[in-house]
Scaffold this motif. Structure first.
Motif, mmCIF file in Angstrom:
data_model
loop_
_atom_site.group_PDB
_atom_site.id
_atom_site.type_symbol
_atom_site.label_atom_id
_atom_site.label_comp_id
_atom_site.label_asym_id
_atom_site.label_seq_id
_atom_site.Cartn_x
_atom_site.Cartn_y
_atom_site.Cartn_z
ATOM 1 N N PHE A 51 -3.737 3.713 -17.887
ATOM 2 C CA PHE A 51 -3.374 3.180 -16.576
ATOM 3 C C PHE A 51 -2.243 3.976 -15.925
ATOM 4 O O PHE A 51 -2.197 4.103 -14.707
ATOM 5 N N GLY A 52 -1.345 4.496 -16.714
ATOM 6 C CA GLY A 52 -0.259 5.297 -16.157
ATOM 7 C C GLY A 52 -0.788 6.539 -15.461
ATOM 8 O O GLY A 52 -0.384 6.863 -14.337
ATOM 9 N N TYR A 53 -1.715 7.234 -16.120
ATOM 10 C CA TYR A 53 -2.304 8.428 -15.527
ATOM 11 C C TYR A 53 -3.133 8.069 -14.294
ATOM 12 O O TYR A 53 -3.130 8.783 -13.293
ATOM 13 N N GLY A 54 -3.851 6.939 -14.374
ATOM 14 C CA GLY A 54 -4.625 6.488 -13.225
ATOM 15 C C GLY A 54 -3.740 6.190 -12.026
ATOM 16 O O GLY A 54 -4.080 6.509 -10.878
ATOM 17 N N MET A 55 -2.581 5.574 -12.264
ATOM 18 C CA MET A 55 -1.643 5.290 -11.180
ATOM 19 C C MET A 55 -1.074 6.576 -10.592
ATOM 20 O O MET A 55 -0.824 6.663 -9.387
ATOM 21 N N ALA A 56 -0.863 7.576 -11.442
ATOM 22 C CA ALA A 56 -0.370 8.858 -10.943
ATOM 23 C C ALA A 56 -1.400 9.503 -10.014
ATOM 24 O O ALA A 56 -1.053 10.050 -8.956
ATOM 25 N N ILE A 57 -2.683 9.443 -10.385
ATOM 26 C CA ILE A 57 -3.739 9.967 -9.522
ATOM 27 C C ILE A 57 -3.769 9.194 -8.205
ATOM 28 O O ILE A 57 -3.911 9.780 -7.123
ATOM 29 N N ALA A 58 -3.617 7.872 -8.292
ATOM 30 C CA ALA A 58 -3.623 7.048 -7.084
ATOM 31 C C ALA A 58 -2.462 7.415 -6.169
ATOM 32 O O ALA A 58 -2.616 7.462 -4.943
ATOM 33 N N LEU A 59 -1.301 7.676 -6.744
ATOM 34 C CA LEU A 59 -0.130 8.039 -5.939
ATOM 35 C C LEU A 59 -0.351 9.377 -5.234
ATOM 36 O O LEU A 59 -0.038 9.522 -4.040
ATOM 37 N N VAL A 60 -0.903 10.348 -5.946
ATOM 38 C CA VAL A 60 -1.182 11.653 -5.333
ATOM 39 C C VAL A 60 -2.226 11.503 -4.234
ATOM 40 O O VAL A 60 -2.118 12.125 -3.168
ATOM 41 N N MET A 61 -3.227 10.663 -4.461
ATOM 42 C CA MET A 61 -4.248 10.428 -3.438
ATOM 43 C C MET A 61 -3.637 9.811 -2.190
ATOM 44 O O MET A 61 -3.982 10.176 -1.056
ATOM 45 N N PHE A 62 -2.723 8.865 -2.382
ATOM 46 C CA PHE A 62 -2.061 8.226 -1.246
ATOM 47 C C PHE A 62 -1.291 9.249 -0.413
ATOM 48 O O PHE A 62 -1.401 9.282 0.815
ATOM 49 N N VAL A 63 -0.539 10.098 -1.089
ATOM 50 C CA VAL A 63 0.234 11.120 -0.380
ATOM 51 C C VAL A 63 -0.700 12.100 0.329
ATOM 52 O O VAL A 63 -0.465 12.480 1.484
ATOM 53 N N ALA A 64 -1.791 12.498 -0.348
ATOM 54 C CA ALA A 64 -2.734 13.449 0.250
ATOM 55 C C ALA A 64 -3.400 12.863 1.488
ATOM 56 O O ALA A 64 -3.518 13.526 2.528
ATOM 57 N N ILE B 153 2.872 -9.769 0.534
ATOM 58 C CA ILE B 153 3.823 -9.092 -0.352
ATOM 59 C C ILE B 153 3.303 -9.081 -1.791
ATOM 60 O O ILE B 153 3.362 -8.062 -2.481
ATOM 61 N N TRP B 154 2.757 -10.224 -2.224
ATOM 62 C CA TRP B 154 2.344 -10.338 -3.612
ATOM 63 C C TRP B 154 1.096 -9.521 -3.920
ATOM 64 O O TRP B 154 1.012 -8.862 -4.968
ATOM 65 N N PHE B 155 0.114 -9.545 -3.029
ATOM 66 C CA PHE B 155 -1.166 -8.903 -3.314
ATOM 67 C C PHE B 155 -1.286 -7.491 -2.735
ATOM 68 O O PHE B 155 -2.221 -6.767 -3.085
ATOM 69 N N MET B 156 -0.387 -7.086 -1.849
ATOM 70 C CA MET B 156 -0.476 -5.758 -1.248
ATOM 71 C C MET B 156 0.713 -4.874 -1.625
ATOM 72 O O MET B 156 0.535 -3.786 -2.181
ATOM 73 N N TYR B 157 1.906 -5.338 -1.317
ATOM 74 C CA TYR B 157 3.084 -4.493 -1.497
ATOM 75 C C TYR B 157 3.561 -4.443 -2.954
ATOM 76 O O TYR B 157 4.008 -3.391 -3.413
ATOM 77 N N TYR B 158 3.464 -5.550 -3.677
ATOM 78 C CA TYR B 158 3.895 -5.531 -5.076
ATOM 79 C C TYR B 158 3.021 -4.605 -5.927
ATOM 80 O O TYR B 158 3.553 -3.834 -6.743
ATOM 81 N N PRO B 159 1.679 -4.622 -5.753
ATOM 82 C CA PRO B 159 0.872 -3.651 -6.511
ATOM 83 C C PRO B 159 1.233 -2.201 -6.192
ATOM 84 O O PRO B 159 1.177 -1.335 -7.078
ATOM 85 N N VAL B 160 1.582 -1.923 -4.917
ATOM 86 C CA VAL B 160 2.001 -0.567 -4.565
ATOM 87 C C VAL B 160 3.286 -0.200 -5.299
ATOM 88 O O VAL B 160 3.413 0.899 -5.854
ATOM 89 N N TYR B 161 4.232 -1.127 -5.310
ATOM 90 C CA TYR B 161 5.491 -0.897 -6.023
ATOM 91 C C TYR B 161 5.231 -0.699 -7.515
ATOM 92 O O TYR B 161 5.812 0.194 -8.154
ATOM 93 N N GLN B 162 4.325 -1.514 -8.078
ATOM 94 C CA GLN B 162 4.006 -1.398 -9.503
ATOM 95 C C GLN B 162 3.344 -0.062 -9.804
ATOM 96 O O GLN B 162 3.609 0.562 -10.840
ATOM 97 N N ALA B 163 2.466 0.407 -8.883
ATOM 98 C CA ALA B 163 1.801 1.693 -9.081
ATOM 99 C C ALA B 163 2.794 2.845 -9.004
ATOM 100 O O ALA B 163 2.684 3.816 -9.763
ATOM 101 N N LEU B 164 3.783 2.742 -8.111
ATOM 102 C CA LEU B 164 4.795 3.788 -8.006
ATOM 103 C C LEU B 164 5.579 3.913 -9.306
ATOM 104 O O LEU B 164 5.875 5.019 -9.771
ATOM 105 N N ASN B 165 5.917 2.787 -9.897
ATOM 106 C CA ASN B 165 6.639 2.822 -11.177
ATOM 107 C C ASN B 165 5.728 3.260 -12.320
ATOM 108 O O ASN B 165 6.117 4.062 -13.178
ATOM 109 N N GLY B 166 4.494 2.748 -12.316
ATOM 110 C CA GLY B 166 3.572 3.039 -13.413
ATOM 111 C C GLY B 166 3.130 4.481 -13.466
ATOM 112 O O GLY B 166 2.725 4.971 -14.530
#
Length: 293
Positions: free
Chosen positions: A264-277, A25-38
């Motif tokens: 970092f905010g823009y980088g997280m947005a790119i990461a989120l789009v990559m995940f969905v793609a 949860i701490w090293f996998m899911y929390y970073p995902v949650y943080q990236a979604l917000n960021g």
């Protein structure tokens, strides 16, 4: 008493696996949650993030570098799938049809042994081979083909293809073993029936082996698709996206805008789009290549 013993045993088991869940949860899911917000913020990695809504995603449409990196990534995925499927399947067929089981074992071992070499070593070796005065150009000189010498990593027209095609003869040990196991699962009854129908040699490969290897084909295509879109090490080590942006890929762009530019905010947005793609492409791939099992 038996009920209490079962509860105690269950609690003991859960106690042993609890640390695993905590770390997961701490090293996998929390970073995902943080990236979604960021992804919806303007954050430099140090100060408090500022919520900016969809601005990061709107910015992507005017990002020329990102557009070029997406084109490069699509080329990378297409060629990687071809190289991940055809050479390993061809070699798996050759090994499988050897009459001597000991020879099959020796050839499998021969192709699997290189897997122990760290990937970074292979990348650095190929970077050396691709240098202007590297082994590849020297070899072309020796065989009288000096006119074919190139700046393999310095020419924007061929740099991307040079990185994709490194690793000749492109026989992944993992893919080879996956295809080989699929061929081994073909029952002797099917093979004998194919012989009676005259399906031998390449005809058998076409009509029997390839259709019955569909589950393995689907697995390898999906893993290659995901791996290619997430493959940052080769372009980072060999060219850092250059020359120009000819070897840039989205994940490298995400890395650079985050760590180099501090966006970092823009980088997280790119990461989120990559995940969905990647998720959508994987689901589409699974629908198009249906398993017969």
């Amino acid at each position: 008493m038996a009920g209490k013993a079962k509860i105690k045993s269950a609690l003991t088991g859960y106690g042993f696996i609890l640390p695993t869940f905590v770390f997961l949860i701490w090293f996998m899911y929390y970073p995902v949650y943080q990236a979604l917000n960021g992804a919806f913020t303007d954050w430099d990695g140090f100060n408090s993030p500022n919520y900016i809504g969809m601005d990061n995603f709107v910015r992507m449409f005017s990002d020329e570098v990102l557009r070029q990196s997406v084109v490069n990534a699509l080329i990378w995925v297409a060629l990687s799938i071809v190289l991940a499927v055809i050479p390993p399947f061809f070699v798996a067929e050759l090994i499988f049809h050897l009459k001597n089981e000991r020879a099959q074992y020796l050839y499998r071992t021969f192709f699997v042994v290189p897997i122990v070499i760290p990937g970074i070593v292979t990348i650095l070796l190929w970077r050396f081979l691709y240098q202007g005065d590297g082994a590849l150009n020297q070899l072309l000189d020796i065989v009288g083909l000096g006119s074919l010498k190139q700046l393999w990593l310095g020419d924007p027209n061929i740099a991307l293809y040079s990185i994709i095609l490194m690793g000749f003869p492109w026989i992944s040990a993992f893919n080879l073993l996956i295809f080989y196991s699929g061929l081994q699962s073909i029952t002797s009854e099917i093979i004998e029936a194919a012989k009676l129908e005259g399906a031998t040699g390449w005809k058998r490969v076409r009509t029997i082996d390839i259709p019955l290897s569909a589950p393995q084909l689907r697995l390898i295509m999906i893993l290659t698709l995901i791996g290619s879109l997430q493959n940052i090490i080769p372009p980072l080590i060999m060219t850092n996206g250059g020359p120009g942006y000819s070897t840039y890929v989205p994940i490298l762009h995400m890395y650079n805008v985050s760590t180099v530019n501090g966006e970092f905010g823009y980088g997280m947005a790119i990461a989120l789009v990559m995940f969905v793609a990647i998720l959508l492409l994987t689901l589409l791939n699974m629908r198009l290549i249906k398993s017969d099992s």
